[in-house]
Design a protein around this motif. Structure first.
Motif, PDB file in Angstrom:
ATOM      1  N   GLN A 121       0.811  -1.223   0.000  1.00  0.00           N
ATOM      2  CA  GLN A 121       0.000   0.000   0.000  1.00  0.00           C
ATOM      3  C   GLN A 121       0.844   1.273   0.000  1.00  0.00           C
ATOM      4  O   GLN A 121       0.296   2.376  -0.004  1.00  0.00           O
ATOM      5  N   GLU A 126       3.269   2.347  -6.737  1.00  0.00           N
ATOM      6  CA  GLU A 126       2.719   2.668  -8.057  1.00  0.00           C
ATOM      7  C   GLU A 126       3.713   3.468  -8.887  1.00  0.00           C
ATOM      8  O   GLU A 126       3.769   3.361 -10.101  1.00  0.00           O
ATOM      9  N   ARG A 129       7.008   0.676  -9.632  1.00  0.00           N
ATOM     10  CA  ARG A 129       7.054  -0.790  -9.698  1.00  0.00           C
ATOM     11  C   ARG A 129       7.399  -1.336 -11.086  1.00  0.00           C
ATOM     12  O   ARG A 129       7.880  -2.444 -11.198  1.00  0.00           O
ATOM     13  N   ARG A 130       7.189  -0.532 -12.106  1.00  0.00           N
ATOM     14  CA  ARG A 130       7.529  -1.026 -13.440  1.00  0.00           C
ATOM     15  C   ARG A 130       9.025  -1.204 -13.634  1.00  0.00           C
ATOM     16  O   ARG A 130       9.472  -2.091 -14.342  1.00  0.00           O
ATOM     17  N   GLU A 323      -3.854   1.672 -14.858  1.00  0.00           N
ATOM     18  CA  GLU A 323      -2.644   2.256 -14.281  1.00  0.00           C
ATOM     19  C   GLU A 323      -2.268   3.580 -14.966  1.00  0.00           C
ATOM     20  O   GLU A 323      -1.994   4.575 -14.307  1.00  0.00           O
ATOM     21  N   THR A 326      -4.850   6.268 -14.222  1.00  0.00           N
ATOM     22  CA  THR A 326      -4.681   6.792 -12.866  1.00  0.00           C
ATOM     23  C   THR A 326      -3.541   7.810 -12.829  1.00  0.00           C
ATOM     24  O   THR A 326      -3.648   8.867 -12.208  1.00  0.00           O
ATOM     25  N   LYS A 327      -2.493   7.474 -13.550  1.00  0.00           N
ATOM     26  CA  LYS A 327      -1.337   8.379 -13.592  1.00  0.00           C
ATOM     27  C   LYS A 327      -1.721   9.711 -14.236  1.00  0.00           C
ATOM     28  O   LYS A 327      -1.411  10.781 -13.729  1.00  0.00           O
TER      29      LYS A 327
END
Lengths: 349, 78
Positions: A121, A126, A129-130, A323, A326-327
């Motif tokens: 969390q 976010e 993580r890529r 994703e 959201t960005k």
């Protein structure tokens, strides 16, 4: 073989500088391991060496983002490491964000593998993580030894250039990377097996997790609309004719803003839709069908609300990942807040 | 954007889907390729329809909601 050189990023607390009262200290570095770096070094053993520890106050980092990133990056680069390890940050949000920025910057610019540790969390997840192998650390720093050991194991594998296994096996948070593997059953067989297990109430592992949507508590209503600045945002791909910025018709890689100051009506001569599904034809006849500028201008003149923001924001939702969306929303929201926008009218196809 | 504290209203022709994924204020639009317009109507009527949709959206923004809520546009003007 030479030892794998590891640079380690931590915050001021773990560097022993101080707690909350020291979160404003700027970046610095020391030779060798400090604090959690000592456990990291122990776990690396003879194969790796923490050559440099870079640290920074969490508030300093987040409040002077560009400068801090640059400073920390230069300290990391100066150590010319093979690997960067950041954290673990557990559930500490500001620390996690700092680790995420450091990891992303270093991965992009030094092109070396980066490893971190965070609670799932943590907002840093976010963000990075890529590009980062983030070990799922849980919330509590009590797990420091276990987590640094997993991080060290990944760092060594990456440093040696070994193949990294899937997230569940290696203990890191999925990076959203798919790798082809050869299996002995075809998709139909696997799907039927999963279905049978599901029907029997047995556990099974999906091969394609669906995106999850975390609920957002509804913000309060606007009390006096006559005082409100509104902004138009759309995923319908409304762009100037010719799509000069090449907004993609699907899987959009960006959002764009276009000036609409002084424009009372969108016409098909000047605007179109880049959206794959929005049937450009309807937009070409009248783009207001996707982005109701004409009506909003009319209501603005009638003082129904105070003002419409001077530009609108656009992306394409068609095929775009949750994703990415959201960005984009996060980035757009930042701009809207800075411009004093009170509410958003968003059209979607 | 709502997570950042800015209330929003989503006008979409797929309100059920929007509700399911958690948009808080939703206005049911016309059709997917033209959520705030209807090419089958004469221009005047289409514009009136668009006005009603946007009015519904602004009303939604002024309505407290506790969960994802769909606002339906009245069939003809007030």
């Amino acid at each position: 073989m030479d030892k794998i050189k590891v640079a380690h990023y931590i915050n001021q607390f773990f560097a022993g500088i101080g707690g909350e009262e020291k979160t404003d200290v700027g970046p610095a570095w020391r030779y060798g391991p400090i604090g959690p770096g000592i456990a990291l070094q122990a776990a690396l053993g003879e194969e790796g060496e923490v050559v440099s520890t870079i640290f920074c106050g969490d508030n300093y980092f987040n409040q002077n983002l560009d400068k801090a990133k640059e400073q920390v990056f230069s300290f990391v680069a100066q150590a010319s490491p093979d690997i960067l390890v950041a954290g673990p940050a557990f559930d500490a949000g500001r620390y996690g964000l700092a680790c995420a920025h450091v990891c992303t910057t270093v991965a992009e610019r030094l092109n070396i593998p980066v490893v971190s540790g965070m609670h799932l969390q943590n907002p840093g997840v976010e963000l990075c993580r890529r590009l980062t192998y983030i070990v799922e650390s849980g919330e509590s720093a009590a797990a420091m030894r276990r987590v640094t050991a997993v991080m060290a194991g990944l760092a060594l594998k990456l440093g040696r250039g070994d193949q990294i296994g899937p997230p569940a096996a290696e203990g890191y948070i999925p990076r959203g990377v798919r790798r082809n593997v050869l299996v002995d059953k075809n998709p139909g067989q696997r799907a039927v097996e999963m279905l049978l297990k599901k029907l029997k109430g047995e556990s099974f592992v999906t091969e394609l997790p669906l995106p999850t949507f975390s609920p957002v508590p509804p913000p309060s209503a606007i009390h006096d609309l006559r005082d409100a600045v509104l902004a138009l945002v759309t995923e319908a791909g409304v762009v100037p004719k010719g799509n000069p910025d090449r907004l993609e018709w699907t899987r959009a890689t960006k959002w764009i803003k276009y000036d609409i100051a002084g424009i009372d009506d969108l016409t098909g001569d000047a605007y179109t839709s880049a959206h794959g599904m929005a049937a450009g034809k309807f937009a070409d006849e009248d783009p207001d069908r996707l982005l109701p500028l004409d009506v909003l201008r009319e209501m603005e003149k009638e003082n129904v609300f105070k003002k419409l923001l001077d530009h609108y924001y656009v992306t394409v939702g068609n095929g775009t990942s949750v994703e990415s969306a959201t960005k984009y929303a996060h980035e757009i929201a930042k701009e809207l807040l800075a411009q004093g926008v009170d509410a958003v009218v968003l059209t979607g196809t | 954007m709502e997570r950042a504290g800015i209330p929003g209203v989503l006008i979409t022709a797929l309100p059920d889907l929007a509700q399911r994924v958690g948009a808080n204020r939703i206005v049911a639009g016309v059709r997917m390729p033209h959520p705030v317009g209807d090419p089958s109507l004469p221009l005047e009527k289409e514009r009136a329809l668009r006005r009603r949709i946007v009015e519904t959206a602004l009303k939604a923004l002024q309505t407290e909601v506790g969960e994802p809520t769909v606002f339906i546009v009245a069939k003809s003007g007030p």
